[in-house]
Design an enzyme around this catalytic site. Structure first.
Site, PDB file in Angstrom:
ATOM      1  N   GLU A   5       0.850  -1.201   0.000  1.00  0.00           N
ATOM      2  CA  GLU A   5       0.000   0.000   0.000  1.00  0.00           C
ATOM      3  C   GLU A   5       0.885   1.251   0.000  1.00  0.00           C
ATOM      4  OE1 GLU A   5      -3.532  -0.031   2.429  1.00  0.00           O
ATOM      5  OE2 GLU A   5      -3.060   1.980   3.139  1.00  0.00           O
ATOM      6  N   ALA A  39     -10.075  11.352   2.622  1.00  0.00           N
ATOM      7  CA  ALA A  39     -11.515  11.493   2.877  1.00  0.00           C
ATOM      8  C   ALA A  39     -12.043  12.713   2.153  1.00  0.00           C
ATOM      9  CB  ALA A  39     -11.767  11.625   4.374  1.00  0.00           C
ATOM     10  N   HIS A  64      -7.825   3.162  -3.657  1.00  0.00           N
ATOM     11  CA  HIS A  64      -8.804   3.165  -2.569  1.00  0.00           C
ATOM     12  C   HIS A  64      -9.859   4.198  -2.964  1.00  0.00           C
ATOM     13  CE1 HIS A  64      -5.965   1.562   0.802  1.00  0.00           C
ATOM     14  NE2 HIS A  64      -5.601   1.106  -0.388  1.00  0.00           N
ATOM     15  N   ARG A  94     -15.618   3.453   3.641  1.00  0.00           N
ATOM     16  CA  ARG A  94     -16.440   4.586   4.043  1.00  0.00           C
ATOM     17  C   ARG A  94     -15.584   5.838   4.132  1.00  0.00           C
ATOM     18  NH1 ARG A  94     -18.386   5.380  10.079  1.00  0.00           N
ATOM     19  NH2 ARG A  94     -16.273   6.202  10.133  1.00  0.00           N
ATOM     20  N   ASP A  96     -13.304   8.664   6.640  1.00  0.00           N
ATOM     21  CA  ASP A  96     -13.618   9.485   7.819  1.00  0.00           C
ATOM     22  C   ASP A  96     -13.536  10.938   7.412  1.00  0.00           C
ATOM     23  OD1 ASP A  96     -13.729   7.457   9.923  1.00  0.00           O
ATOM     24  OD2 ASP A  96     -11.607   7.172   9.451  1.00  0.00           O
ATOM     25  N   ALA A 110     -19.542   1.644   4.159  1.00  0.00           N
ATOM     26  CA  ALA A 110     -18.834   1.064   3.008  1.00  0.00           C
ATOM     27  C   ALA A 110     -19.735   0.081   2.257  1.00  0.00           C
ATOM     28  CB  ALA A 110     -17.561   0.370   3.494  1.00  0.00           C
ATOM     29  N   HIS A 136     -13.633  -1.954  14.934  1.00  0.00           N
ATOM     30  CA  HIS A 136     -13.607  -0.555  14.476  1.00  0.00           C
ATOM     31  C   HIS A 136     -13.918   0.367  15.652  1.00  0.00           C
ATOM     32  CE1 HIS A 136     -15.094   3.133  12.491  1.00  0.00           C
ATOM     33  NE2 HIS A 136     -14.149   2.842  11.624  1.00  0.00           N
ATOM     34  N   ALA A 139     -17.574   1.147  16.480  1.00  0.00           N
ATOM     35  CA  ALA A 139     -18.560   0.057  16.558  1.00  0.00           C
ATOM     36  C   ALA A 139     -19.170  -0.004  17.962  1.00  0.00           C
ATOM     37  CB  ALA A 139     -17.902  -1.268  16.217  1.00  0.00           C
ATOM     38  N   ASP A 145     -20.005  -5.069  14.916  1.00  0.00           N
ATOM     39  CA  ASP A 145     -19.003  -4.784  13.891  1.00  0.00           C
ATOM     40  C   ASP A 145     -18.878  -5.967  12.929  1.00  0.00           C
ATOM     41  OD1 ASP A 145     -17.331  -2.769  12.964  1.00  0.00           O
ATOM     42  OD2 ASP A 145     -15.559  -3.634  13.911  1.00  0.00           O
ATOM     43  N   LYS A 152     -21.169  -6.044   4.534  1.00  0.00           N
ATOM     44  CA  LYS A 152     -20.318  -5.422   3.510  1.00  0.00           C
ATOM     45  C   LYS A 152     -19.803  -6.484   2.535  1.00  0.00           C
ATOM     46  CE  LYS A 152     -16.522  -3.608   5.447  1.00  0.00           C
ATOM     47  NZ  LYS A 152     -15.689  -2.598   6.110  1.00  0.00           N
ATOM     48  N   PHE A 203      -0.219   7.128  14.999  1.00  0.00           N
ATOM     49  CA  PHE A 203      -1.112   6.469  14.026  1.00  0.00           C
ATOM     50  C   PHE A 203      -2.098   5.557  14.737  1.00  0.00           C
ATOM     51  CE2 PHE A 203       1.133   6.012   9.659  1.00  0.00           C
ATOM     52  CZ  PHE A 203       1.175   7.382   9.540  1.00  0.00           C
ATOM     53  N   HIS A 253      -0.687  -7.865   3.408  1.00  0.00           N
ATOM     54  CA  HIS A 253      -0.801  -6.560   2.725  1.00  0.00           C
ATOM     55  C   HIS A 253       0.054  -5.604   3.546  1.00  0.00           C
ATOM     56  CE1 HIS A 253      -2.760  -3.294   0.448  1.00  0.00           C
ATOM     57  NE2 HIS A 253      -2.851  -2.644   1.597  1.00  0.00           N
TER      58      HIS A 253
HETATM   59  P1  FAD Z   1     -17.603   0.724   7.363  1.00  0.00           P
HETATM   60  O1  FAD Z   1     -17.444  -0.659   6.900  1.00  0.00           O
HETATM   61  O2  FAD Z   1     -18.758   1.514   6.822  1.00  0.00           O
HETATM   62  O3  FAD Z   1     -17.650   0.692   8.950  1.00  0.00           O
HETATM   63  C1  FAD Z   1     -17.494   1.897   9.703  1.00  0.00           C
HETATM   64  C2  FAD Z   1     -18.244   1.792  11.028  1.00  0.00           C
HETATM   65  O4  FAD Z   1     -19.659   1.788  10.772  1.00  0.00           O
HETATM   66  C3  FAD Z   1     -17.955   0.505  11.801  1.00  0.00           C
HETATM   67  O5  FAD Z   1     -17.964   0.824  13.172  1.00  0.00           O
HETATM   68  C4  FAD Z   1     -19.143  -0.393  11.454  1.00  0.00           C
HETATM   69  O6  FAD Z   1     -19.421  -1.350  12.469  1.00  0.00           O
HETATM   70  C5  FAD Z   1     -20.272   0.643  11.340  1.00  0.00           C
HETATM   71  N1  FAD Z   1     -21.352   0.235  10.433  1.00  0.00           N
HETATM   72  C6  FAD Z   1     -21.223  -0.337   9.216  1.00  0.00           C
HETATM   73  N2  FAD Z   1     -22.446  -0.565   8.682  1.00  0.00           N
HETATM   74  C7  FAD Z   1     -23.364  -0.118   9.571  1.00  0.00           C
HETATM   75  C8  FAD Z   1     -24.783  -0.050   9.603  1.00  0.00           C
HETATM   76  N3  FAD Z   1     -25.514  -0.513   8.583  1.00  0.00           N
HETATM   77  N4  FAD Z   1     -25.386   0.501  10.693  1.00  0.00           N
HETATM   78  C9  FAD Z   1     -24.657   0.991  11.728  1.00  0.00           C
HETATM   79  N5  FAD Z   1     -23.293   0.949  11.757  1.00  0.00           N
HETATM   80  C10 FAD Z   1     -22.659   0.418  10.696  1.00  0.00           C
HETATM   81  N6  FAD Z   1      -9.499   5.857   4.964  1.00  0.00           N
HETATM   82  C11 FAD Z   1      -9.399   6.796   3.998  1.00  0.00           C
HETATM   83  O7  FAD Z   1      -9.933   7.907   4.147  1.00  0.00           O
HETATM   84  N7  FAD Z   1      -8.698   6.555   2.830  1.00  0.00           N
HETATM   85  C12 FAD Z   1      -8.116   5.374   2.586  1.00  0.00           C
HETATM   86  O8  FAD Z   1      -7.501   5.193   1.533  1.00  0.00           O
HETATM   87  C13 FAD Z   1      -8.225   4.337   3.570  1.00  0.00           C
HETATM   88  N8  FAD Z   1      -7.699   3.115   3.356  1.00  0.00           N
HETATM   89  C14 FAD Z   1      -7.894   2.114   4.280  1.00  0.00           C
HETATM   90  C15 FAD Z   1      -7.423   0.831   4.001  1.00  0.00           C
HETATM   91  C16 FAD Z   1      -7.598  -0.203   4.909  1.00  0.00           C
HETATM   92  C17 FAD Z   1      -7.113  -1.593   4.561  1.00  0.00           C
HETATM   93  C18 FAD Z   1      -8.237   0.053   6.162  1.00  0.00           C
HETATM   94  C19 FAD Z   1      -8.378  -1.048   7.175  1.00  0.00           C
HETATM   95  C20 FAD Z   1      -8.704   1.328   6.442  1.00  0.00           C
HETATM   96  C21 FAD Z   1      -8.554   2.374   5.517  1.00  0.00           C
HETATM   97  N9  FAD Z   1      -9.054   3.662   5.739  1.00  0.00           N
HETATM   98  C22 FAD Z   1      -8.935   4.631   4.777  1.00  0.00           C
HETATM   99  C23 FAD Z   1      -9.708   3.986   7.007  1.00  0.00           C
HETATM  100  C24 FAD Z   1     -11.224   3.814   6.964  1.00  0.00           C
HETATM  101  O9  FAD Z   1     -11.788   4.706   6.022  1.00  0.00           O
HETATM  102  C25 FAD Z   1     -11.774   4.100   8.355  1.00  0.00           C
HETATM  103  O10 FAD Z   1     -11.368   3.099   9.250  1.00  0.00           O
HETATM  104  C26 FAD Z   1     -13.259   4.363   8.470  1.00  0.00           C
HETATM  105  O11 FAD Z   1     -13.532   4.811   9.790  1.00  0.00           O
HETATM  106  C27 FAD Z   1     -14.137   3.140   8.248  1.00  0.00           C
HETATM  107  O12 FAD Z   1     -14.148   2.743   6.954  1.00  0.00           O
HETATM  108  P2  FAD Z   1     -14.826   1.330   6.559  1.00  0.00           P
HETATM  109  O13 FAD Z   1     -14.778   1.249   5.108  1.00  0.00           O
HETATM  110  O14 FAD Z   1     -14.246   0.229   7.363  1.00  0.00           O
HETATM  111  O15 FAD Z   1     -16.325   1.632   7.070  1.00  0.00           O
END
Ligand code: FAD
Length: 275
Positions: A5, A39, A64, A94, A96, A110, A136, A139, A145, A152, A203, A253
């Site tokens: 990455e 984001a 991403h 998703r 932040d 997401a 997360h 969560a 979670d 997802k 971090f 990864h």
């Molecule tokens: P989600 O899967 O949507 O989950 C986020 C939170 O929402 C979790 O607590 C989950 O339990 C909750 N949730 C999910 N669905 C629901 C629902 N239906 N109802 C209620 N709650 C729900 N960030 C960036 O900005 N850019 C990047 O390039 C980036 N790359 C990343 C790569 C990896 C491998 C990882 C692990 C993280 C990365 N992140 C990145 C960080 C990530 O965007 C954050 O951790 C963000 O807070 C959550 O993203 P997610 O896609 O996991 O969200």
């Protein structure tokens, strides 16, 4: 299976350094190289430029894509552009927004983005999503979670990459629970090499990854002795990866932070096992 990455460099000098780092890492024949996305689309151009550079070097690149704050039309346009350029792998997130921005926009999780990508583009993309063995930070509970992670995956993801962690048992427990919930797709551990105590602790605070007390205290005890930090970090992370691979992890990864040396040292320690 190894993947790397990178983040989009902010300067021309950073881009040159990253290109040199990539060339050294390619010796390990990564399955793909992913490029982060700020984001709210803040690095959209940088992500695309870096992805283009990787593809021009003959490697598979996965941008991403974070959806929070974005509209369907802008995401649809970006997906079309990716397809036009021949990009067929994506890490769907998703993201932040800075605090105070809430979760505006047309996507809330997401899973919504994964479903939208499938709706718009069918099976054109291999979709990766994020997984959190240590849960997360937002969560309500580990079970909640896991339920959301499973939603997802069922929305159409092909595989998952985890947040980094230093406790192999957290990964095994999460993977086993996910498999018990009917998820069959690969869940690949995300690995953060340790090269700096302060950066790692900063971090980890931000993303909710736990640095175990014994690792934190030892790192802090080395003070400014970078050689000691690097040697200790190398040993700890290689041992973690050996355990993960022994326990059936489908690949690694590596969060390179745009540096070749830490990832190369790790892969050297792991020898042929990571190939
Ligand atoms: P989600 O899967 O949507 O989950 C986020 C939170 O929402 C979790 O607590 C989950 O339990 C909750 N949730 C999910 N669905 C629901 C629902 N239906 N109802 C209620 N709650 C729900 N960030 C960036 O900005 N850019 C990047 O390039 C980036 N790359 C990343 C790569 C990896 C491998 C990882 C692990 C993280 C990365 N992140 C990145 C960080 C990530 O965007 C954050 O951790 C963000 O807070 C959550 O993203 P997610 O896609 O996991 O969200």
């Amino acid at each position: 299976m190894i993947s790397f990455e990178f983040f989009p460099p902010k300067t021309a000098e950073g881009a040159v350094k990253l290109a040199a780092a990539r060339q050294r890492l390619y010796a390990h024949r990564p399955a793909f190289c992913s490029v982060t996305y700020g984001a709210g689309g803040s690095t959209q151009d940088g992500t695309l430029q870096t992805v283009r550079a990787i593809r021009a070097e003959g490697m598979t690149a996965a941008p991403h894509l974070s959806c929070v704050g974005a509209g369907r039309a802008s995401i649809a346009a970006l997906l079309r552009q990716y397809l036009d350029e021949g990009i067929d792998r994506i890490v769907a997130l998703r993201g932040d927004l800075p605090s105070g921005y809430g979760l505006g926009g047309e996507f809330h999780h997401a899973a919504d983005l994964v479903a939208f990508i499938r709706e718009q583009t069918g099976d054109a993309f291999h979709i990766e999503v994020a997984a959190y063995p240590e849960v997360h930070p937002q969560a309500r509970s580990p079970q909640d979670d896991l339920t959301h992670f499973a939603q997802k995956m069922r929305a159409g993801a092909n595989s998952a990459i985890t947040q980094y962690f230093f406790n192999a048992d957290a990964y095994f427990r999460f993977r086993d629970d996910a498999y018990a919930a009917g998820i069959e797709a690969p869940i690949v551990p995300g690995i953060m090499p340790i090269t700096s105590a302060s950066q790692l602790l900063r971090f980890s605070d931000m993303c909710g990854a736990e640095v175990p007390r014994w690792i934190r205290l030892r790192l802090q005890s080395f003070g400014d002795d970078r050689a000691a930090i690097t040697a200790f970090g190398r040993e700890v992370v290689a041992a973690l990866c050996r355990r993960l691979l022994d326990g059936g992890a489908p690949g690694l990864h590596i969060y390179t932070l745009n540096q070749a040396d830490p990832a190369l040292a790790l892969l050297e320690d792991l020898g042929a096992r990571s190939a």
